[in-house]
Design an enzyme around this catalytic site. Structure first.
Site, mmCIF file in Angstrom:
data_model
loop_
_atom_site.group_PDB
_atom_site.id
_atom_site.type_symbol
_atom_site.label_atom_id
_atom_site.label_comp_id
_atom_site.label_asym_id
_atom_site.label_seq_id
_atom_site.Cartn_x
_atom_site.Cartn_y
_atom_site.Cartn_z
ATOM 1 N N LYS A 32 0.708 -1.212 0.028
ATOM 2 C CA LYS A 32 -0.030 -0.137 -0.183
ATOM 3 C C LYS A 32 0.898 1.277 -0.052
ATOM 4 C CE LYS A 32 -3.797 2.326 2.489
ATOM 5 N NZ LYS A 32 -4.528 2.357 3.563
ATOM 6 N N LYS B 5 -2.302 -1.801 -3.821
ATOM 7 C CA LYS B 5 -3.046 -0.564 -3.794
ATOM 8 C C LYS B 5 -2.263 0.838 -3.725
ATOM 9 C CE LYS B 5 -6.234 1.813 -0.702
ATOM 10 N NZ LYS B 5 -6.862 1.783 0.758
HETATM 11 C C1 PBG Z 1 -7.172 3.487 5.346
HETATM 12 C C2 PBG Z 1 -7.528 3.231 4.038
HETATM 13 C C3 PBG Z 1 -7.416 4.502 2.951
HETATM 14 C C4 PBG Z 1 -8.065 3.765 1.936
HETATM 15 C C5 PBG Z 1 -8.446 2.538 2.167
HETATM 16 N N1 PBG Z 1 -7.990 2.299 3.577
HETATM 17 C C6 PBG Z 1 -6.770 5.705 3.194
HETATM 18 C C7 PBG Z 1 -5.471 5.943 3.490
HETATM 19 O O1 PBG Z 1 -4.526 5.195 3.579
HETATM 20 O O2 PBG Z 1 -5.159 7.177 3.514
HETATM 21 C C8 PBG Z 1 -8.091 4.456 0.463
HETATM 22 C C9 PBG Z 1 -9.032 3.815 -0.368
HETATM 23 C C10 PBG Z 1 -9.485 4.649 -1.636
HETATM 24 O O3 PBG Z 1 -8.699 5.771 -1.958
HETATM 25 O O4 PBG Z 1 -10.495 4.631 -2.480
HETATM 26 N N2 PBG Z 1 -7.963 2.961 6.318
#
Ligand code: PBG
Length: 329
Positions: free
Chosen positions: A203, A255
Site C-alpha cells: 500500500k 493498492k
Molecule cells: C485507510 C485506507 C485508505 C484507503 C483505504 N483504507 C486511506 C489512506 O490510507 O489514507 C483508501 C481507499 C481509496 O482511496 O479509495 N484505512
C-alpha cells in the site's frame, strides 16, 4: 498481384476479425465473483449522503447499507468491504470507536452479515484512521511518531470485534509491521480460526487516496509516508507481500491498482495466495470527472481499467464501480 513473398504469413489480425473470434481468443475474463464493492457507513445520519469528490458513491445509513448489500448479493459480487465513519465527537486519540461493539463499523458489519449470510463475503477494513482524532492509522507518540508496536494490540482488538460482529474477512490497511501476525494470533485465540485476513500488503503513500479522505471524514493533516510505501519502490512491494504471506495472510493486496500494475504483476508472479488490487478513490474520480466533461467514453474506460487490473494479475478487484461493471458482464 504484388509479390507474395513480401506479404506477411503470420497475421495476428486473424484473431481480431470478428467479435466472436475476439471473444474466443480473449486472454482475460472478468467475472462478478471476483469484484468487491467498498462501501461507507456513517453514524448519526438519516439519509444517504453524497460524497462530492466521488460522484455516485454515498455515505450510507445502516438501512441504506443493508439495501446496498442486498444489491451486491443479487449481482453475484464476490464481496463487500465496509468502512465506518463515526461522529466527529466520538473520535479519540486511540480510535476506540473502531472496536466498540456498538461502533458504527461493527453495527454495519452485523447488519450486512445478517442480510447476506453466507451468500456474499463480508469484509471489514481494519484500521484506525477513520476513528482517531488525529487521523493517523495508529497511535501517535508525544514526539508525533506513529508508534508501530503500540498500535498492534489495537488492531488485534479491532479485528476480533469485527469477527464477533460477523465479518468473514478482516483487512488490515494500516501498514504497521507485524500486523497480520498479531491479528492472526488474536483471532485464533478467540476461536475465529475461520476468519480470513486480506492484507493490504503493498500500500503506497498515494495522492490517489484524496477523495477517500473526504468519504470517511478523515482528520489527517500531513501524510502517511512513515508507514505507507514510497511510490518509487517496486521490489519493496513484493517484499511486503511475501512478509504478509509468511505471517499467514490469506490474501495480499496491491493498492492503488491502475498506476501500480508493475507491482501487481510481480506480486502475482510469486504469491502463493490470491492477490487483490484496490482501484482507489482517485482512480475513480479522475475517470468520472473526465467523463462528465465528455472527454472520454465513460463505460468503455471503466471496463478497460478493471480489465487491465485483472490482466496484470489481480484475482480480486475492489472497485467503486463493482455493481455497474457486474451489470454489464
Ligand atoms: C485507510 C485506507 C485508505 C484507503 C483505504 N483504507 C486511506 C489512506 O490510507 O489514507 C483508501 C481507499 C481509496 O482511496 O479509495 N484505512
Amino acid at each position: 498481384m504484388s509479390d507474395p513473398v513480401s506479404l506477411p504469413t503470420i497475421r495476428p489480425r486473424r484473431a481480431r476479425r470478428s467479435a466472436a473470434m475476439r471473444n474466443l481468443t480473449a486472454e482475460t475474463h472478468v467475472h462478478p465473483s471476483q469484484l468487491i464493492l467498498p462501501v461507507f457507513v456513517r453514524d448519526g445520519i438519516d439519509e444517504p449522503t453524497p460524497i462530492s469528490s466521488l460522484p455516485g458513491v454515498v455515505q450510507h445509513t445502516l438501512s441504506s447499507l443493508v439495501h446496498e448489500a442486498e444489491r451486491v448479493r443479487e449481482a453475484g459480487l464476490g464481496g463487500i468491504m465496509l468502512f465506518g465513519v463515526p461522529r466527529d465527537g466520538d473520535k479519540d486519540e486511540v480510535g476506540s470507536p473502531a472496536w466498540a461493539s456498538d461502533g458504527i463499523l461493527n453495527r454495519g458489519l452485523a447488519a450486512v452479515r445478517q442480510a447476506v449470510g453466507e451468500d456474499t463475503v463480508v469484509m471489514a477494513d481494519t484500521c484506525l484512521d477513520e476513528f482517531t482524532s488525529h487521523g493517523h492509522c495508529g497511535v501517535v507518540t508525544d514526539e508525533g511518531i506513529v508508534d508501530n508496536d503500540a498500535t498492534l494490540p489495537l488492531y488485534a482488538r479491532m479485528a476480533v470485534s469485527q469477527a464477533r460482529a460477523g465479518a468473514h474477512v478482516v483487512a488490515p490497511s494500516g501498514m504497521m509491521d507485524g500486523q497480520v501476525r498479531v491479528i492472526r494470533d488474536a483471532l485464533d485465540a478467540e476461536g475465529f480460526t475461520d476468519v480470513a485476513i486480506m492484507a493490504y500488503s503493498a500500500k503506497y503513500a498515494s495522492g490517489f487516496f484524496g477523495p477517500f479522505r473526504e468519504a470517511v471524514g478523515c482528520s489527517l493533516t500531513g501524510d502517511r509516508k512513515t508507514y505507507q510505501q514510497d511510490p518509487r519502490n517496486r521490489r519493496e512491494g513484493v517484499r511486503e507481500a511475501l512478509l504478509d504471506i509468511d505471517e499467514s495472510a490469506d490474501f495480499v493486496m496491491v493498492k492503488p491498482a491502475g498506476y501500480y500494475l508493475d507491482v501487481l504483476r510481480e506480486v502475482a508472479d510469486v504469491s502463493a495466495v490470491p492477490v487483490a488490487a484496490y482501484q482507489v478513490s482517485g482512480e475513480y474520480a479522475m475517470v468520472e470527472a473526465a467523463a462528465a466533461r465528455g472527454w472520454i467514453d465513460r463505460e468503455r474506460v471503466i471496463d478497460e481499467s478493471v480489465t487491465s487490473i485483472v490482466r496484470a494479475g489481480a484475482d480480486q478487484v475492489l472497485t467503486y464501480w463493482a455493481l455497474e461493471v457486474a451489470g454489464r458482464l
